[in-house]
Design a protein around this motif. Sequence first.
Motif, mmCIF file in Angstrom:
data_model
loop_
_atom_site.group_PDB
_atom_site.id
_atom_site.type_symbol
_atom_site.label_atom_id
_atom_site.label_comp_id
_atom_site.label_asym_id
_atom_site.label_seq_id
_atom_site.Cartn_x
_atom_site.Cartn_y
_atom_site.Cartn_z
ATOM 1 N N LEU A 59 1.982 -12.802 0.037
ATOM 2 C CA LEU A 59 2.329 -11.938 1.705
ATOM 3 C C LEU A 59 3.049 -12.657 2.505
ATOM 4 C CD1 LEU A 59 -2.074 -12.404 2.466
ATOM 5 C CD2 LEU A 59 -0.825 -10.478 1.796
ATOM 6 N N TYR A 67 -4.573 -8.352 -2.640
ATOM 7 C CA TYR A 67 -4.956 -9.458 -1.032
ATOM 8 C C TYR A 67 -5.944 -10.485 -1.432
ATOM 9 C CZ TYR A 67 -7.343 -11.306 3.464
ATOM 10 O OH TYR A 67 -7.658 -11.841 4.053
ATOM 11 N N THR A 87 0.345 -0.941 0.357
ATOM 12 C CA THR A 87 -0.141 0.205 0.149
ATOM 13 C C THR A 87 0.995 1.205 0.228
ATOM 14 O OG1 THR A 87 0.338 0.241 2.521
ATOM 15 C CG2 THR A 87 -1.307 -1.073 1.591
ATOM 16 N N VAL A 98 -2.827 -9.515 7.844
ATOM 17 C CA VAL A 98 -3.304 -8.309 7.893
ATOM 18 C C VAL A 98 -3.824 -7.447 8.550
ATOM 19 C CG1 VAL A 98 -3.679 -7.644 5.544
ATOM 20 C CG2 VAL A 98 -2.441 -9.457 5.655
ATOM 21 N N PRO A 148 -7.435 -3.138 3.375
ATOM 22 C CA PRO A 148 -6.035 -3.476 4.076
ATOM 23 C C PRO A 148 -4.567 -2.243 4.588
ATOM 24 C CG PRO A 148 -5.714 -4.759 2.001
ATOM 25 C CD PRO A 148 -6.343 -3.750 2.187
ATOM 26 N N LEU A 180 -0.590 -4.074 3.856
ATOM 27 C CA LEU A 180 -0.099 -5.234 2.677
ATOM 28 C C LEU A 180 0.682 -5.851 3.155
ATOM 29 C CD1 LEU A 180 -2.089 -7.276 1.573
ATOM 30 C CD2 LEU A 180 -1.915 -5.801 -0.568
ATOM 31 N N SER A 194 -6.006 -2.628 -3.113
ATOM 32 C CA SER A 194 -5.318 -3.080 -2.254
ATOM 33 C C SER A 194 -6.387 -4.463 -1.976
ATOM 34 C CB SER A 194 -5.264 -2.808 -1.241
ATOM 35 O OG SER A 194 -4.532 -1.246 -1.009
#
Length: 413
Positions: free
Chosen positions: A388, A263, A152, A395, A406, A409, A259
């Motif tokens: 991730l 995810y 992000t 998260v 998020p 991230l 974002s």
Amino acid sequence: MTEARPAATPDPSPGDGPGIHHWPVDDLPGITIDPLLTRLLRTEPVARIKLRFGEGHSWLATRYEDVKDVSSDPRLSRAATLERPVTSMTPHRVGLPGAVGRTDPPEHTRLRRLVSRSFNRKRVEGMRARAQAIADRQLDLMEEQGPPADLTAHLTGPLPTEVISVLMGVPREDWERVHAWREVVLSTSHPREESDAVKAEIGKYFAALARRRAAAPEDDLYSELATAHAEGRLSIEELVSLAVIIQLNAMDAVPNITSSMVYTLLTHPGQTALLRADPSLVPKAVEELFRFVPLRNGVGQPRIATEEIRVGDVTVPAGDAVHVSYIAANRDPSVFSDPDRLDLTRDAEAPHLAFGHGAHYCVGAALSTMQAEVMISTLVRRMPGLRLAVPPEEVPWRRGTLNRGPESLPVAW
Ligand code: HEM
């Protein structure tokens, strides 16, 4: 990194009268759909709800066809909501006076015309190369820094901020200040006095920018709006409000939803593998992600029935407020087969409603889609090992905001 939050699942108790659902709209983890929406969609497609603030109740339509009917019915007025303290998610009114979302034709048509040209497909395509250059520059920086990194902060935040600021003509030295305002204006948790103070500050900022641009126009949307104001086609209130809604939406909605899209991809590795095997799928995948990813908490702005109307099987009396849920409609099983399954190859049975429908359809739809395509295709191409950097449940998600996404991230590659 903040700790994982407990799942907040509102279980509305019976409200003021029979069948009125009290809906506190608590923060939800990840990309889960609000359980009340899921339940109403299946059992009570036109229901009555009462939110945390405001007065009285409103009707909520959740089925795809009903949502489309409500959002394109001219007998439902947005302007009428200005005179009524309708049940609401925020202690303050989200729009500024003169806000485009709270007008009806002919004012609405006039305001939309002033900005729609700037966001049409041709103009948006003209920005694609710039967005691509920003994406590549930002990922170069992220690679230099090395994993793990917060996507992000590196990509999904900076790219939309730069794109909209360039289009609008907001000077670079002001980006941070404008960005900070969004935290207050698009929040459900800041007190009314604070948001009123911030709105006054925003008003002053954009009015001053209008004076500068009217005196010395540049090739940007803000100069066009300032000229329209100078020529008497747009009041100062309308100008400020349009600038704010466009700038803040673009700086908030696009970062949050893209974002959440990344995810979603990283938590659906089978689907992401399809995308990596065939990057030409990206435009279709992005459409499916817009259908699947819930951006907003609760509901958007209501409309008021100016006469008695039928919504689905329900008669709504004149004067009542009506909300729709575009998010619920995107999961309607009578339209989308297996609606809760992410299927990037889906030949959707109908267009998604993430950008709304009817006269108030999102001005920034093409711009948002282009940016999502650029970010996702660049990640797929440049970072085939993207994953991730923490377990999905770690998260952190934003809280007390209108738009979900998020907080950060953390990724590795
Ligand atoms: C992916 C990000 C975005 C999503 C999901 C989104 C979604 C929406 C939705 C659902 C509406 C309301 C429809 C209604 O009132 O019924 C809306 C309205 C609006 N959006 Fe967006 N939006 C996004 C990004 C943007 C951007 C980038 C801009 C600025 C260029 C923008 C500008 C607006 C404006 C001005 C309206 C009010 C339109 C009107 O009332 O006529 N949005 N958006």
